[in-house]
Design an enzyme around this catalytic site. Structure first.
Site, short mmCIF file in Angstrom:
data_model
loop_
_atom_site.label_atom_id
_atom_site.label_comp_id
_atom_site.label_asym_id
_atom_site.label_seq_id
_atom_site.Cartn_x
_atom_site.Cartn_y
_atom_site.Cartn_z
N GLN A 162 14.22 37.34 -28.77
CA GLN A 162 13.40 38.05 -27.63
C GLN A 162 13.00 39.48 -28.34
OE1 GLN A 162 12.40 37.02 -24.81
NE2 GLN A 162 13.68 35.04 -24.27
N ASN A 185 21.36 32.61 -26.77
CA ASN A 185 20.96 34.03 -25.94
C ASN A 185 21.28 34.23 -24.63
OD1 ASN A 185 19.49 36.72 -26.08
ND2 ASN A 185 18.29 35.78 -24.51
N GLU A 203 19.23 21.83 -28.14
CA GLU A 203 17.90 22.39 -28.89
C GLU A 203 17.35 21.74 -30.02
OE1 GLU A 203 15.28 24.62 -30.43
OE2 GLU A 203 16.27 25.65 -28.49
N ASP A 221 14.71 27.19 -20.31
CA ASP A 221 14.03 28.21 -20.85
C ASP A 221 13.02 27.44 -21.91
OD1 ASP A 221 12.61 30.56 -21.92
OD2 ASP A 221 14.57 31.33 -22.80
N CYS A 248 7.92 31.69 -19.95
CA CYS A 248 7.06 32.27 -20.54
C CYS A 248 5.65 32.26 -20.38
CB CYS A 248 7.35 32.58 -21.98
SG CYS A 248 7.14 30.96 -22.94
N GLU A 294 6.78 37.51 -18.14
CA GLU A 294 7.82 36.20 -17.96
C GLU A 294 8.38 36.13 -16.60
OE1 GLU A 294 10.11 35.67 -21.43
OE2 GLU A 294 8.45 35.88 -22.87
#
Length: 375
Positions: free
Chosen positions: A197, A230, A246, A306, A331, A365
């Site tokens: 980020q 994060n 992920e 996310d 986002c 966001e």
């Protein structure tokens, strides 16, 4: 914003507004967009008005100066997509802003370092750790390594050299970051080619918003698109166990390192697409990557997502509907709106936040927390 290029550089598209005006413009736009789902008050997380980016990339522009000497400049695009030479940027952190002229001077004064250089990437942290990637249209030789090491030492930075089929790491390829989140320090290593980020202050407040609106649970958390951990690592303090997925190999490597840095043992990271993970959860097929994990040991009550700008697909939307609690960081408000059309059939929006990660741009966001509707 007090910037010499404000209104000229195309990076800041909302240059005709003050900070509060551009923020209010985005707030009203999103409230109208999501008005068919909720009329609750939105939580608003503001950015600093300037010097908020800890990650930035600039092209390098060459031109002839006096005595036919080559002069280097940083470069961006103007609104007509022409080259705009710049010597500073008010969006970047104070550390990057201070480094920019020093670095360009050092590069300018050494042909080995400047020849066929076409871009520079900065990755900084609040701890003043700094990684600079120099990108070239030439093969980097041993002589370049020696010169670059001198600049590393002189400017107290880390340097990576990139060219076609080359990636030369002089010291290491990550920076160290410490984030104070809800009065607790969390430690991260951010890799050069991994996602981070860029607005550190807003990132901390995003994580704190999620934590403040997540109850302590004796059950487990499922996370999709976990990146480098994060959100995963701070959120693990709220749950018995966490299972996080992920697809990016680089991000999983970072997540495992960050988990170790924080001495957390309750998180299992899996390199797997969200779609494959759903198949595994539903026992559609077995996956070798899950051979050491017994999914039956988990009792999930919350899912955290996310996703990229494309949002969720049908499979992940259907998975999310099975959870008591949904935490969704977005986002892209357009795909969030699309996904909420399905998610609000089974869940109710309890909290909605807007995070101004990129001041003076149209981008904003969002964070949404949903609870399952009672039968």
């Amino acid at each position: 914003m007090n910037c010499n290029y404000f209104g000229i550089c195309a990076s800041c598209t909302l240059f005709d507004k003050t900070y509060e005006e551009q923020l209010n413009y985005k707030i009203q736009r999103e409230k109208e967009r999501f008005s068919n789902f909720t009329n609750i008050d939105f939580d608003i997380i503001k950015s600093n008005e300037s010097n908020f980016r800890n990650r930035a990339e600039f092209r390098i522009w060459w031109e002839k100066g006096e005595n036919n000497k080559e002069i280097l400049s940083y470069a961006m695009n103007d609104f007509k997509k022409n080259i705009l030479k710049i010597n500073s940027c008010e969006m970047v952190s104070f550390h990057i802003k201070e480094l920019m002229p020093k670095l360009i001077d050092e590069l300018q004064n050494d042909l080995e370092l400047s020849f066929k250089l076409f871009a520079v990437e900065f990755l900084g942290s609040s701890t003043k750790d700094m990684l600079v990637t120099l990108i070239y249209h030439k093969k980097l030789e041993e002589s370049w390594i020696q010169k670059a090491k001198e600049i590393e030492k002189k400017l107290n930075i880390k340097i990576i050299g990139r060219s076609k089929k080359q990636r030369l790491v002089l010291t290491n390829d990550y920076i160290n970051e410490t984030l104070n989140i809800s009065n607790q320090n969390f430690f991260f290593a951010y890799e050069e080619n991994g996602f981070t980020q860029p607005n550190t202050n807003v990132n901390v407040q995003m994580i704190e918003w999620v934590l403040e609106n997540t109850k302590n649970s004796s059950k487990d958390l499922c996370e999709l698109y976990c990146g480098g951990g994060n959100f995963t690592i701070p959120l693990s303090t709220k749950f018995r166990k966490v299972l996080a997925t992920e697809i990016s190999k680089t991000s999983i490597k970072s997540a495992l390192r960050n988990c170790s840095l924080n001495k957390i043992e309750s998180i299992s990271f899996i390199r797997m697409s969200a779609e494959d993970f759903v198949q595994a959860l539903n026992k559609v097929r077995a996956f070798n990557r899950l051979k050491d994990i017994n999914l039956d040991d988990y009792e999930f009550d919350t899912i955290f997502m996310d996703p990229p700008r494309s949002g969720l697909d049908d499979t992940t939307r259907n998975l999310a509907k099975d959870f008591e609690n949904i935490i969704y960081i977005s986002c892209n408000p357009e795909t969030l709106h699309r996904d909420l059309e399905e998610l609000t059939k089974t869940h109710e929006i309890e909290k909605f936040a807007l995070f101004d990660q990129f001041a003076f741009t149209n981008h904003i966001e969002s964070g949404v927390i949903l609870r399952k509707l009672k039968d």
